[in-house]
Scaffold this motif. Sequence first.
Motif: not given
Length: 588
Positions: A153-159
Amino acid sequence: MRWTKVLAFTAAGAFALTACGGNDNDSTGNGSPGNQPTNEFAKVPASAALQPDAKGPAAVPAGAKKGGTLTLNAQSVPENTDPSTQYFQDTAMILRLTTRTLTQYKVQPDGKSVLVPDLATNLGEQSKDGLTWKFTLKKGLKYEDGTPIKASDIEYSVLRSFATEEMPGGPTYQMEYLKGGDTYKGPWKQPNVKFPGIESDDANGVITFHLAKKVQDFPYFASFTMFGGIPKAKDTKTNYQLKWVSTGPYKIQKYVKGSSLTLVKNTNWDAASDPARSQLPDTVQFNFGKDAAATAKAIMASNGPDATSLTYDGVDASVLKDATGAKKNQVASGPSPCVSWTSASLDTQKIPLEVRRAIQVAWPTRALMQATGLSQFDAAPGGSISAPQVPGFQDLKAEGQPVTAVGDPAKAKQMLQKAGKLGFTLSYYYTNDKESTKKAQAIRQPALEKAGFTVKAIGVPGSQLRAKIKDPEAPTNMGNGVGTGWCYDWPAGASIYPAIFSSKLAPNTGVGNVKDPALDKEMADIAALPIEQQGPKWSALDKKIREEIVPAVVMYAGKGSAIFGTKVHNVKIDPNAGVPDLANIWVG
């Protein structure tokens, strides 16, 4: 942060933080000596040192009561509240209540702050080659609906932050720092592309960032709201900013964009894992677009609900007498991350060094500050390019930089005569449709002419100023590019000097159009040092730039101020944002 994201500067010298306010009133309102800008930041203590072992829960302020409604009335209106792309001080302040990030600033009882682990167990683990940062999430973290927060979820937010075409105006460090960031277009435009800059391991709660270059201060960057969690299934793309999912102590009850935001307690927030925040009021009510003067007067009077209200628009001139007198205990003031050289960036490619030094001597800083209504709640005279609270930084006196801010036209004229440059033409844009900027122009031009300069001042409407000063073909030699000042994104030199002095910057996008390969190398060398070793090096470089390059006349360090009702308690200014820290305020 670029000033376009955090400051509403006039070309005169007065400025207003979009989050914390300043005095942008046309009347001076502060003529008495007791209301002049002061230099109390001359020895301001360092803020935001690293505290990797900080644990939750956050200490509750002495005497604090739970319950009630904290109301925040502000003139500024949030432009974008999407956690992946917001880049404003006031929005970041609000989202601290709803959005936990890998790391976070904790404002301590003495007003200083430290960087602490938030969603992560520590401040990150750097690989030996410096090109990888790994963060492990704390156990049991949940969204407002009780579902678990995952590394992906954190990866997706940065993406999502790479979706600059769909959501322009956000931070861009990730494009420079992360491997593959220079070509990636985000998960909406490139849904099937595996981005090489991030790996997430949900089974072990680990997120790893692969860098294109060493970034020693990455833990500070990890406090940006893009490093919070966004479940892909809950993403409504450009509408996500209207109803984002909470991970912090408060969640959205109702948001009317441009008007109001009501936050209520998030029952799935885990206080035991959060070292930076409390959950004291039952409700936090934001009202936007309010008249600054009327709000300030009402809160100072503290009748009815105004007693539990706060404004972060600064100290309006209409209440300055109260703020410095009988009701001074209803004002909080402190450092901000901003430094101003309003209209005094000096084009090093067009103005010779000896002339730049003479401008610095002649510049009427204090008169400009007084004419535009700045008080001790807005600014503190300063000499360094960096804000003074950066850890390890020392404000070293630069040879040739005036100690006082009154200007010395006679000395400046002698310097021009000695250099054979008497009558040198200085040209700049100024806003001609605002009283405060016209007042400043009435001081600035005569002062420079008295010092032996020829002045070509070009008046333009305020709506055109930004485009004019950023035009690479601008015919002027002062005030261009980042012509008003700089606010750091985090308290480290790497977020200050390269961003405004790099030779790689396009014309009129930095400060002074500096083209100095030796300076580029020195900045890169310092940035590669361990973060705890950088402060003294940046201090020496700051002094060197002011002595040997003189790309601007540094005028003052910005301040953040807030006015609050008699039943609002524990109001402190976050020194890394210049706005109130809302995480531990209580009412009653």
